[in-house]
Design a protein around this motif. Sequence first.
Motif: not given
Length: 393
Positions: A139-161
């Motif tokens: 998400l063009a965010l610094p210090s790993g925050w964006g990667t961590a957020i998208l990791g959580g989104v990916s898990l939710l996406w899997l459950f949602d699917s």
Amino acid sequence: MLVRLHRWIGLVIAGFLVITGLTGSMLAFHEPLDRWLNPDLMLVQPPPRGKALPIEALIAHIEAALPEAEPRYLPLQEAATSSVRLRVVPRSGTDHAFPYDEAFFDQYSGALLGTRAADATPFDRRSVMGFMFRLHQSLALPSGWGTAILGGVSLLWLFDSLFGFTLTLPLRAGAARRKSWVSRWAVAWRIKRAAGPTRRVLDLHRAGGLWLWGMLVIFAWSSVLLSLSPVYYAAMRGVVRFDDPRAALLSKPHSAVSMMVDWQQAIAIGRRAMPGIARAHGFKIEREGEILRNRRTNSYAYYVRSTLDIRDDGAATGVLIDAATGAVIAPLLPRHPEAAGNAINRWLYGLHMAQVFGFPYRIFVATFGLTVAMLSITGILVWRRKRSARFRK
């Protein structure tokens, strides 16, 4: 309860999936687009009967042109019209900062073609594709925050699917029992041509998700691998085995790093070691790939492309080398007879990054990214329609 959970998860992740879907559609053609935007950096004209410089000579040119920087890796073989592209970092032992992280060299003359900050801004042709990758990855965010957020989104996406698929299954109730279960479920797979706007949006959301459900699950789970790897490995290690000697290497403090082996020596060690590894593990070497240097673990990784490789390009078959002693630590195999997780990882990565099945699959991934954005938007529209209907009641 499951319906409500599906709706709320969809609302939470919809905006993120629109961003990653649209950027992912572009990134399916990352390399061709980058070359088109920056031909002066990425393309060279081969001289008549000219040969690329030996790696030893190229290293000398790199060190002379960039005294303040050092490459993280060296490509050992490039296409005839490609420049040598390097990711660079400040040279060890210096605090010198510089406004670029990539450098490009002519593989025939060794001349420096230019440098750039690969992902600095979307408003410069030099860095627009790199910025799109950073937006997609973090998400063009610094210090790993964006990667961590998208990791959580990916898990939710899997459950949602998984929830969404379950909700399309027909219930046995009332007069519907007169129809077969298959015929009632088939309705969910179709888009009714004569339907009004409300029904058309619902059909697009439901049928689109069903037809692409398998790929939605694959992309969601591969996103967990790329963004939230501890969760991925915690789940997968209970099912399959992985063999990655790099994971056993410990990070060393800067004072303990001893890179006694230089680039040329590490390449020579890798070239001597790979034929024996190929015989021992039953694969054939096709060409040289690249060599990576990791100061954090005081090691080199020398790679070739082999018959074990899964991706269309690149090289993933290698050997790990101790940078202090020159000792061969272990082979690095993309497919291992006793570690199925290696191949699963490579397939997930290749499918996610559009690096398998050639050009047709790139087109599919580009279309898939647009479809993910469409499913997210239609999901919001369905939720709004139903919410408005409840308020009217």
